[in-house]
Design an enzyme around this catalytic site. Sequence first.
Site, PDB file in Angstrom:
ATOM      1  CD  GLU A  96     -20.444   2.487  -1.343  1.00 48.64           C
ATOM      2  OE1 GLU A  96     -20.815   2.549  -2.927  1.00 48.64           O
ATOM      3  OE2 GLU A  96     -19.260   2.161  -0.731  1.00 48.64           O
ATOM      4  CB  CYS A 111     -16.208   2.250   6.768  1.00 48.91           C
ATOM      5  SG  CYS A 111     -15.407   3.248   5.565  1.00 48.91           S
ATOM      6  CB  CYS A 118     -14.874  11.216  -3.166  1.00 55.21           C
ATOM      7  SG  CYS A 118     -13.300  12.208  -3.264  1.00 55.21           S
ATOM      8  CB  CYS A 122      -7.453   7.924  -5.364  1.00 52.57           C
ATOM      9  SG  CYS A 122      -6.945   9.452  -4.923  1.00 52.57           S
ATOM     10  CB  CYS A 125     -11.048   5.672  -5.123  1.00 55.93           C
ATOM     11  SG  CYS A 125     -11.806   5.814  -4.194  1.00 55.93           S
ATOM     12  N   GLY A 169     -15.868  10.120  -0.029  1.00 61.12           N
ATOM     13  CA  GLY A 169     -15.349  10.995   0.052  1.00 61.12           C
ATOM     14  C   GLY A 169     -14.591  11.696   0.825  1.00 61.12           C
ATOM     15  CD  GLU A 170      -9.669  14.693   1.780  1.00 62.92           C
ATOM     16  OE1 GLU A 170      -9.393  13.291   1.896  1.00 62.92           O
ATOM     17  OE2 GLU A 170      -9.203  14.305   3.346  1.00 62.92           O
ATOM     18  CB  SER A 201      -9.238   7.856   5.847  1.00 64.82           C
ATOM     19  OG  SER A 201      -8.539   7.568   4.750  1.00 64.82           O
ATOM     20  CB  SER A 224      -4.572   7.665   1.717  1.00 56.48           C
ATOM     21  OG  SER A 224      -5.761   6.995   2.233  1.00 56.48           O
ATOM     22  CG  LEU A 225       2.254   7.928   2.179  1.00 53.72           C
ATOM     23  CD1 LEU A 225       2.853   9.567   2.566  1.00 53.72           C
ATOM     24  CD2 LEU A 225       3.505   7.992   2.874  1.00 53.72           C
ATOM     25  CG  HIS A 226      -2.572   5.257  -1.382  1.00 51.72           C
ATOM     26  ND1 HIS A 226      -2.464   4.798  -0.837  1.00 51.72           N
ATOM     27  CD2 HIS A 226      -3.367   6.666  -1.495  1.00 51.72           C
ATOM     28  CE1 HIS A 226      -3.614   4.613  -0.204  1.00 51.72           C
ATOM     29  NE2 HIS A 226      -4.297   5.609  -0.912  1.00 51.72           N
ATOM     30  CG  ASN A 300     -11.742  -4.203  -2.851  1.00 50.55           C
ATOM     31  OD1 ASN A 300     -10.769  -5.875  -3.041  1.00 50.55           O
ATOM     32  ND2 ASN A 300     -12.007  -3.873  -2.752  1.00 50.55           N
ATOM     33  CB  CYS A 343     -13.232   2.901  -0.882  1.00 59.79           C
ATOM     34  SG  CYS A 343     -13.544   4.847  -0.804  1.00 59.79           S
TER      35      CYS A 343
HETATM   36  N1  SAH Z   1     -11.326  10.086   0.877  1.00 56.07           N
HETATM   37  C1  SAH Z   1      -9.698   9.543   2.325  1.00 56.07           C
HETATM   38  C2  SAH Z   1     -10.665   8.925   3.002  1.00 56.07           C
HETATM   39  C3  SAH Z   1     -11.992   7.772   2.020  1.00 56.07           C
HETATM   40  S1  SAH Z   1     -10.877   7.160   1.095  1.00 56.07           S
HETATM   41  C4  SAH Z   1      -8.837   8.920   2.050  1.00 56.07           C
HETATM   42  O1  SAH Z   1      -8.333   8.868   0.296  1.00 56.07           O
HETATM   43  O2  SAH Z   1      -8.102   8.258   2.971  1.00 56.07           O
HETATM   44  C5  SAH Z   1     -10.530   4.825   2.243  1.00 56.07           C
HETATM   45  C6  SAH Z   1      -8.987   4.519   1.890  1.00 56.07           C
HETATM   46  O3  SAH Z   1      -9.570   3.557   1.058  1.00 56.07           O
HETATM   47  C7  SAH Z   1      -8.310   5.161   1.184  1.00 56.07           C
HETATM   48  O4  SAH Z   1      -6.918   4.999   2.172  1.00 56.07           O
HETATM   49  C8  SAH Z   1      -8.350   4.976   0.113  1.00 56.07           C
HETATM   50  O5  SAH Z   1      -6.844   5.133  -0.646  1.00 56.07           O
HETATM   51  C9  SAH Z   1      -8.755   3.267  -0.022  1.00 56.07           C
HETATM   52  N2  SAH Z   1      -8.905   2.737  -1.195  1.00 56.07           N
HETATM   53  C10 SAH Z   1      -9.684   2.764  -2.027  1.00 56.07           C
HETATM   54  N3  SAH Z   1     -10.080   2.129  -3.326  1.00 56.07           N
HETATM   55  C11 SAH Z   1      -9.329   1.299  -2.787  1.00 56.07           C
HETATM   56  C12 SAH Z   1      -9.095   0.155  -3.006  1.00 56.07           C
HETATM   57  N4  SAH Z   1      -9.891  -0.458  -4.596  1.00 56.07           N
HETATM   58  N5  SAH Z   1      -8.345  -0.110  -2.875  1.00 56.07           N
HETATM   59  C13 SAH Z   1      -7.695  -0.414  -1.507  1.00 56.07           C
HETATM   60  N6  SAH Z   1      -7.781   0.245  -1.711  1.00 56.07           N
HETATM   61  C14 SAH Z   1      -8.613   1.801  -1.649  1.00 56.07           C
HETATM   62 FE1  SF4 Z   2     -11.801  10.366  -2.887  1.00 56.36          FE
HETATM   63 FE2  SF4 Z   2     -10.116   9.347  -0.934  1.00 56.36          FE
HETATM   64 FE3  SF4 Z   2     -11.235   8.116  -3.113  1.00 56.36          FE
HETATM   65 FE4  SF4 Z   2      -9.157   9.672  -3.035  1.00 56.36          FE
HETATM   66  S1  SF4 Z   2      -9.075   7.164  -2.055  1.00 56.36           S
HETATM   67  S2  SF4 Z   2     -10.831   9.685  -4.794  1.00 56.36           S
HETATM   68  S3  SF4 Z   2      -9.535  10.762  -1.596  1.00 56.36           S
HETATM   69  S4  SF4 Z   2     -12.336   8.938  -1.528  1.00 56.36           S
END
Ligand code: SAH
Ligand code: SF4
Length: 358
Positions: A96, A111, A118, A122, A125, A169-170, A201, A224-226, A300, A343
């Site tokens: 995507e 983006c 991935c 997470c 995600c 992806g990472e 990211s 991405s700390l969360h 989201n 994402c």
């Molecule tokens: N893998 C990398 C980059 C891709 S994800 C990473 O984790 O940073 C890009 C961003 O989208 C990350 O900060 C991720 O936590 C966020 N993200 C993924 N799913 C999401 C969701 N459902 N709502 C809000 N942010 C989300």
């Molecule tokens: Fe992979 Fe980033 Fe999604 Fe986590 S948030 S599953 S590291 S793409």
Amino acid sequence: MRHWLDVPREGMAEFFQTAGEPEYRQRQFFAWLHARRVADFREMLDLPATLREKLAAAGHLRVLTEKVLRRSADGLTSKWLYHTPATPSVGVSPVESVLIVEQGRRRRTVCVSSMAGCPLGCVFCATGGLGFRRDLTAGEMLEQVYRADCHARENQGEGVSHVVFMGMGEPLLNLEAVLAAADRLGDPQGLGLSGRRLTLSTVGYPEGIRRLAEARRNWRLAVSLHAPRQELREKLVPAARRWPLVELFQALSYYRQASSHAITFEYCLVDRVNAGVGEARELVHLLQGCPARVNLIPLNPVDGFSGRPPPPPVVRRFQNILREAGIPATVRMEKGGDINAACGQLGGEFLAPTPDKP
Ligand code: SAH
Ligand code: SF4
């Protein structure tokens, strides 16, 4: 057959030498690929037809198949779902990218995905839910940028101005290909993107952060700390078990010595999970002495995760606690909600339950 966007200058030189073509032809071809970003050999008007045929027989200009292109009602967000070419091990895979036009059209950000799927899972995600299919090549990443650029030129009058590696992806787990793609984006004979306009990211992979520091590229880094504490982070980001907060922050202080940009922390807010006053204060404490900005992203909602985004007053309260402590904090509202721009969402929707829906 090769993807021409994957071929470095040296590989190109070799091809032109073997084909008995003068060196300036290679420069012309490079400009068509990366400066003009054309998708068709027939547009390369200053190359002789015989050479164009040789080039077409030796490689592709585009390898991704567009399966879905959705535009939001306001026309400012466009999202692509592509399929990669099939590989013997995983077949075709979804990829995507999203183009977001902001700030009165001054900023046109694409983006891009660095992997199909991935491996890190997470919990909130949609990409994580897909699992890992394969790493993308540098050319497949460039192709996402160039296609979005072409779309932006047609629809907004100007091409892409910013690139973020925040799709599927990472990126730090596919660092070699990401470095090659991002270097090409910065090439003054290509798109010529300045490092300030390019962001990687990461989920927070310490070894990758160190390697990026050593690569001395001076792009922007988002982490991405969360969650402000280890045990809560492990619940949201399973990879945190392997890569604990302590090691992440050690890697970041190493990184900071190599980069002039402040680090951005992304923090996805999930109601009643990580969005309370307690977490905001812990986050302030964690970031003390670490020049950083925080990007708050209300969740989201995705299938397979029961969390909800917090109501707006809870988001504002979290933001205010950070700001009062002197930490710049912005709230990123999900763009293009009506087209599933977050994402991994379009890929998930596409893959299941009917894998071959057009
Ligand atoms: N893998 C990398 C980059 C891709 S994800 C990473 O984790 O940073 C890009 C961003 O989208 C990350 O900060 C991720 O936590 C966020 N993200 C993924 N799913 C999401 C969701 N459902 N709502 C809000 N942010 C989300
Ligand atoms: Fe992979 Fe980033 Fe999604 Fe986590 S948030 S599953 S590291 S793409």
